[in-house]
Each structure stands twice: as structure tokens, then as C-alpha cells.
Design a protein around this motif. Structure first.
Motif, PDB file in Angstrom:
ATOM      1  N   TYR A 182      71.877  75.640 111.612  1.00 31.70           N
ATOM      2  CA  TYR A 182      73.194  76.266 111.491  1.00 31.70           C
ATOM      3  C   TYR A 182      74.221  75.195 111.132  1.00 31.70           C
ATOM      4  CZ  TYR A 182      74.576  74.557 116.133  1.00 31.70           C
ATOM      5  OH  TYR A 182      74.887  73.774 117.201  1.00 31.70           O
ATOM      6  N   SER A 240      78.402  73.962 110.978  1.00 34.84           N
ATOM      7  CA  SER A 240      79.717  74.129 111.596  1.00 34.84           C
ATOM      8  C   SER A 240      80.699  73.196 110.914  1.00 34.84           C
ATOM      9  CB  SER A 240      79.648  73.833 113.097  1.00 34.84           C
ATOM     10  OG  SER A 240      79.341  72.482 113.326  1.00 34.84           O
ATOM     11  N   VAL A 271      88.220  73.936 111.042  1.00 34.99           N
ATOM     12  CA  VAL A 271      89.170  74.607 110.141  1.00 34.99           C
ATOM     13  C   VAL A 271      90.553  74.630 110.795  1.00 34.99           C
ATOM     14  CG1 VAL A 271      87.464  76.075 109.023  1.00 34.99           C
ATOM     15  CG2 VAL A 271      88.570  76.872 111.097  1.00 34.99           C
ATOM     16  N   VAL A 285      93.970  76.846 111.163  1.00 33.68           N
ATOM     17  CA  VAL A 285      94.399  78.237 111.035  1.00 33.68           C
ATOM     18  C   VAL A 285      95.920  78.306 111.156  1.00 33.68           C
ATOM     19  CG1 VAL A 285      94.132  80.564 111.977  1.00 33.68           C
ATOM     20  CG2 VAL A 285      92.226  78.950 112.101  1.00 33.68           C
ATOM     21  N   ASN A 337      93.789  74.541 115.465  1.00 38.44           N
ATOM     22  CA  ASN A 337      92.477  74.297 114.879  1.00 38.44           C
ATOM     23  C   ASN A 337      91.399  75.188 115.504  1.00 38.44           C
ATOM     24  OD1 ASN A 337      93.517  72.192 113.280  1.00 38.44           O
ATOM     25  ND2 ASN A 337      93.306  70.762 114.990  1.00 38.44           N
ATOM     26  N   GLY A 338      90.376  75.408 114.736  1.00 37.00           N
ATOM     27  CA  GLY A 338      89.218  76.155 115.223  1.00 37.00           C
ATOM     28  C   GLY A 338      87.957  75.613 114.589  1.00 37.00           C
ATOM     29  N   GLU A 339      86.886  76.371 114.668  1.00 35.02           N
ATOM     30  CA  GLU A 339      85.620  75.932 114.092  1.00 35.02           C
ATOM     31  C   GLU A 339      84.874  77.126 113.527  1.00 35.02           C
ATOM     32  OE1 GLU A 339      82.086  72.789 115.271  1.00 35.02           O
ATOM     33  OE2 GLU A 339      83.104  73.901 116.847  1.00 35.02           O
ATOM     34  N   VAL A 340      84.331  76.957 112.343  1.00 34.93           N
ATOM     35  CA  VAL A 340      83.524  77.991 111.701  1.00 34.93           C
ATOM     36  C   VAL A 340      82.058  77.625 111.872  1.00 34.93           C
ATOM     37  CG1 VAL A 340      82.901  79.077 109.519  1.00 34.93           C
ATOM     38  CG2 VAL A 340      85.288  78.639 110.026  1.00 34.93           C
ATOM     39  N   ILE A 341      81.270  78.573 112.354  1.00 30.22           N
ATOM     40  CA  ILE A 341      79.847  78.320 112.587  1.00 30.22           C
ATOM     41  C   ILE A 341      79.029  79.367 111.837  1.00 30.22           C
ATOM     42  CG2 ILE A 341      78.028  78.200 114.323  1.00 30.22           C
ATOM     43  CD1 ILE A 341      80.139  77.423 116.364  1.00 30.22           C
ATOM     44  N   SER A 342      78.031  78.897 111.081  1.00 30.50           N
ATOM     45  CA  SER A 342      77.123  79.814 110.390  1.00 30.50           C
ATOM     46  C   SER A 342      75.777  79.792 111.087  1.00 30.50           C
ATOM     47  CB  SER A 342      76.957  79.401 108.934  1.00 30.50           C
ATOM     48  OG  SER A 342      76.273  78.179 108.844  1.00 30.50           O
TER      49      SER A 342
END
Length: 554
Positions: free
Chosen positions: A506, A508, A511, A513, A547-552
Motif C-alpha cells: 500500500y 501513503s 497531503v 487540505v 495536513n492529512g495523509e492519503v493511503i491506498s
């Protein structure tokens, strides 16, 4: 009369000395029985105490429950509650804003414990404490794992530690003095979070109403925590933003079922040990029936015969029981730590040497010894001298040997075993219970497998992730794509390895916002209702740095 008593005394003493072989077996039976009882119960008690200690270490406290965001009135009601033994207070004052921690993706809090929290609830959950509790503004205490995250592998009391701190949205560079350190086990389970402890004066100076306090409580009676928590919540009139939360989930297994299970296992051990003593003593006294018959022919009374047998039993007990207790005590101190270090209790080794175990084992062996003497003593007292001289343990009935195959050795052996059916039954039951107790103890020890515990908590063995520096986070898109390619290639190699059953990948990425209060207010409100102990303060949110985090996930 005095001469008669002296003669009886000399008689049973001489008889005792002349039966050395029998005495050896009886003493051995007594010693083995007390050894069995003390070692098995000692091992069981040690495992229970070690399990409780390990649970406390993993939770990090002996408190029963935590409460958050209490008003002054609620705090006063809490302090007056008669069902509560200890009330501790804790507060997160700020955070350590170190680039080293960011690179390792570890969050570290500046935390404060009241002395009641530390001495009454937390200290029991740690090991190897060195130093003292922080009292001055610049004093700091920390777990060894937290110091290691900061790059300090060999801490020393009085050592200066400079930390960049973020407190109430402001940045500070603080120089602390290490007042104490210890080994703590909660951090070992939560790999991305750590904390250091500051003094009360530091918390009073920098703590604000935003950094709400959490109250830890320990009830006087720790049974039925759910029921007690509900009663306390009703008494304090907690709102939907407040919560009383148990520190440890209560066992779904009822206390009654645990008591029944332990009681049955203990009964097997006691019966097995009791039958061992009974068998040996019954055989030894039965062989002396002719001797007692001769004494009766010489004028010995029933009371004197019983006294001879009981005195011999007491003397054998005085030698066999202490021997078994001493050996059991020694084996417990040597064997139990070795067994426990081979299990998942290596950090919580406890050797239970409660006097009640040894006192109970000794009294049980003595009671069985005396009870086992009653039947042969009564028989010896009742039987006539002629019958005693002609005594045989059991008579072989003629019908038992009328067989064409009666001369075969295995059939002769079979008939000899069941010549005295009661004794054969006792021996078989004794052996069965002995084997059962061995299998049960072995199964209990084998079931304490840390591998099974790990598999129940996580279905993977290892996690591999890149460590980003601030420079790499701001690097070009081609650099990020290169890292992604390396990660994909690593996953492909893992899948091609025959020793690896599965590999999952996965991605991450951080990002930024654009913060909109109207859009995010409902989310923050629901978040704060769910995570009551780590709330988001809307006033502290920086709209330019949200800030945040995008996880696939594959």
C-alpha cells in the motif's frame, strides 16, 4: 504403668527400625505427594500471578477506569465517593517537535502524572526504576524506549536533554535535566507513540484548559467493574462528551467457571497424592498384621496397638513431609523461572511461595497418612491372634483357576493383580489420575504460546516502509515515483520467495487540505465524541497548515 508405657514405646521404636525398607517407601510416598502438590500448585499460582503482572505491564497501570473532562463539581463528587480507593490525575501538556521523531514517524507527548497516579497506579507496571520523580520545572523522567527514540541509549541521572517542544500552538526550545528513567511496556506495543514525563510545576506553568485532565480511578473492590462504572457515571451525571472507560476489558469467562475448573484440577492432584500414600501405607501395615497378632497374643490391648500404628505413622510423617516440602520449595525456585522464561512471561517472572501452599500440602499429607492408618489399625485391634497369624491379604477362589489356559503366565499375572479387587481398583485410579495430572499440566504450559497470541493480534510478520526526511518529502515527483517503483519491486521479490506466503503493498503520501470550518466542524465534533481522550481543538487549527495523509490499499 510407667514401665508398661516404656515397653510399648521401645516396642514400636524397635519395630520401626527393623522395617527400614518399608519406612523408606512410605517416606518416599509422603515426600513425592507433598512435592507434587507444592510444585504443581506453586507453578499454577506463579503462572496466574505472572499473567496478572504481565497484564498490568501491558496496560501500564493498575487503575480500573479513566474519566475525562470532568468539571470541578464532578471532581469533588469523585473524591468523596466511598467506593474509590485511589484517584490519579494525568494531563498531556504538549508535544516534542523533533525532526528525528518525524523521520521515524513517532509522536512524543510531554505528559504529567500526579504523585497519586505515579506511586499508586503506574509504578507497579514498570521495572528497573532509577532516579526520582520530577519536581522542578526543568526536570524530566522518561521510559528507556522514549530515550532511545531521542538517541539516548545510555541515560544518566542529571543528564541534560534539549528538546524542541510545541505547547499550545507555540514553539519552545527547552533544556531538561533527566531525573529518572525506567523500563515500560506500553510503548513497546504502540510503536508510533511515546511520551516523557514532566513535573507538576511545568504542567501548571504551561498547561491550559485546552489540555484537559484525565482522572484514573481504582475501586476498593475490582469485581463487577461494568456495574460500578455505570453507577459512578450516573452519580457524576456524565455528558455525551464525557466517558468512563475501563483500562482493561473484563474477562468474558465467569469467575464461577474458573473456580470450578481450578477446583477440579486441584482435586485430581490431591486425590492422586492421597491414593499414593494410602497404597503404600496400606500394603506396609497389612504385611505386619501377623506381628500385631503376636503382640495381641502377648496381652497388648486394642488401644495400645492403635497407638503403636499411629506413632509410627506420625514419625514417618515427621520425616517424609518436611523432606517433600523442602524439595518442592527448592524445585519451585529453580524450575519455575526456567519454565516461565521459555514462555511469553519472560518479563514478568513470578515465583509464588505463599506459606498457605506449603502449610496446606503438609496438613493434607498428614491427614491422609493418619486416615490411611485407621483401617489397618482397627483391623489389627479387632482380629484375634490366631486369625492374625494365619492372615492373608485375600483368598483365591477355586473357580478363578479352573481353566485349560490357567497355567499361562499372563493369566496368572492377571489373576494376581485382581486377587484383591479393591486394591487393584485403587492402584488403577491412582495411576490414571497421576497420568491425567501430568497431561493437564503439560497442556497448560504448552498452551501458553506467544506465537498464537501474536497471530490472534496480527496476521503479518513484518512491515517494511521507507523513512522520509523533510528534504525527501519536498523532493520532485520523479523521486517519489522512483521510491514507488522500489516498493513495488520489493513486493514482487517477496512474492517470488517460497518462504513468504503473501506480500501486500500500500502507498501513503502526505497531503495539505484547505481548511474550511463549515465543512469540517461536523467531522471534528463526531471525532471528539468518539476519541474523547485525544480531542481536536478547533481554535488551535492552523488553516494554512492543515495536513492529512492519503493511503491506498491493494
Amino acid at each position: 504403668m510407667k514401665e508398661q508405657r516404656q515397653a510399648i514405646h521401645n516396642l514400636w521404636i524397635n519395630s520401626f527400625r527393623n522395617n527400614r525398607r518399608r519406612n523408606l517407601f512410605v517416606i518416599l510416598a509422603l515426600a513425592l505427594t507433598t512435592l507434587l502438590i507444592t510444585s504443581v500448585i506453586g507453578l499454577g499460582m506463579s503462572f496466574i500471578e505472572a499473567s496478572n503482572k504481565q497484564t498490568v505491564q501491558r496496560v501500564g497501570t493498575v487503575a480500573d477506569a479513566n474519566l475525562n473532562d470532568l468539571t470541578k463539581r464532578q471532581v469533588q463528587l469523585l473524591k468523596k465517593d466511598p467506593s474509590i480507593e485511589i484517584i490519579g490525575t494525568q494531563q498531556t501538556v504538549g508535544a516534542v517537535d523533533s525532526q528525528r521523531l518525524k523521520n521515524k514517524k513517532v509522536q512524543m507527548a510531554l505528559h504529567w502524572y500526579s504523585k497519586d497516579e505515579w506511586n499508586g497506579l503506574r509504578k507497579e507496571a514498570i521495572n528497573n526504576f532509577t532516579g526520582k520523580f520530577p519536581e522542578k520545572d526543568n526536570e524530566l523522567m522518561a521510559p528507556l524506549a522514549a530515550l532511545k527514540e531521542l538517541g539516548i541509549t545510555q541515560p544518566k541521572i542529571g543528564q541534560k536533554i534539549s528538546l524542541p517542544c510545541q505547547i499550545d500552538g507555540k514553539m519552545y526550545q527547552k533544556e531538561f535535566v533527566l531525573s529518572g528513567y525506567y523500563k515500560e511496556y506500553v510503548i513497546a506495543r504502540v510503536v508510533d507513540f511515546s511520551y516523557v514525563l514532566v513535573s507538576k510545576s511545568f504542567a501548571d506553568k504551561y498547561g491550559t484548559a485546552v489540555n484537559s485532565k484525565t482522572y484514573s480511578i481504582k475501586y476498593k473492590d475490582s469485581n463487577n467493574l461494568g456495574k460500578q462504572n455505570k453507577a459512578l457515571a450516573k452519580k457524576l451525571k456524565l455528558t455525551e462528551m464525557q466517558e468512563i472507560k475501563t483500562t482493561l476489558r473484563e474477562s468474558s469467562q465467569s469467575a464461577t467457571s474458573v473456580i470450578i475448573g481450578v477446583g477440579m484440577f486441584l482435586a485430581i492432584i490431591l486425590i492422586s497424592g492421597g491414593l499414593l500414600i494410602y497404597n503404600v501405607l496400606y500394603i506396609s501395615i497389612a504385611n505386619d498384621i501377623r506381628f500385631y497378632g503376636l503382640l495381641k497374643a502377648l496381652g497388648t490391648t486394642k488401644k495400645q496397638l492403635r497407638k503403636i500404628i499411629f506413632n509410627q505413622s506420625l514419625l514417618l510423617s515427621a520425616v517424609g513431609i518436611p523432606s517433600g516440602l523442602i524439595i518442592g520449595f527448592a524445585i519451585s525456585h529453580v524450575l519455575i523461572p526456567v519454565v516461565m522464561k521459555a514462555t511469553n512471561f519472560s518479563e514478568a517472572v513470578v515465583v509464588s511461595t505463599r506459606p498457605l501452599i506449603y502449610l496446606g500440602a503438609g496438613l493434607f499429607a498428614l491427614l491422609v497418612m493418619l486416615l490411611s492408618s485407621i483401617k489397618p489399625a482397627n483391623y489389627a485391634a479387632r482380629v484375634s491372634p490366631v486369625s492374625a497369624i494365619n492372615f492373608t491379604e485375600s483368598k483365591v477362589r477355586k473357580g478363578d483357576v479352573r481353566s485349560r489356559n490357567g497355567g499361562k503366565l499372563y493369566l496368572m499375572a492377571w489373576r494376581n493383580i485382581f486377587r484383591d479387587r479393591k486394591r487393584a481398583l485403587v492402584v488403577i485410579i491412582s495411576m490414571t489420575l497421576g497420568i491425567t495430572s501430568f497431561v493437564a499440566v503439560n497442556s497448560i504450559v504448552k498452551s501458553m504460546d506467544f506465537e498464537k497470541f501474536v497471530l490472534s493480534e496480527m496476521d503479518y510478520d513484518i512491515v517494511i516502509s521507507p523513512s522520509y526526511t523533510q528534504f525527501e518529502k519536498d523532493s520532485s515527483e520523479s523521486k517519489m515515483l522512483e521510491k514507488q517503483h522500489v516498493s513495488q519491486r520489493l513486493a514482487q521479490l517477496a512474492k517470488e520467495n517460497d518462504n513468504i506466503t503473501s506480500a501486500k503493498l500500500y502507498f501513503s503520501a502526505p497531503v495539505s487540505v484547505t481548511y474550511d470550518k463549515q465543512k469540517f466542524s461536523n467531522y471534528i465534533r463526531s471525532y471528539n465524541q468518539f476519541f474523547k481522550y485525544s480531542k481536536i481543538n478547533e481554535k488551535q487549527i492552523d488553516p494554512n497548515n492543515f495536513n492529512g495523509e492519503v493511503i491506498s490499499i491493494d
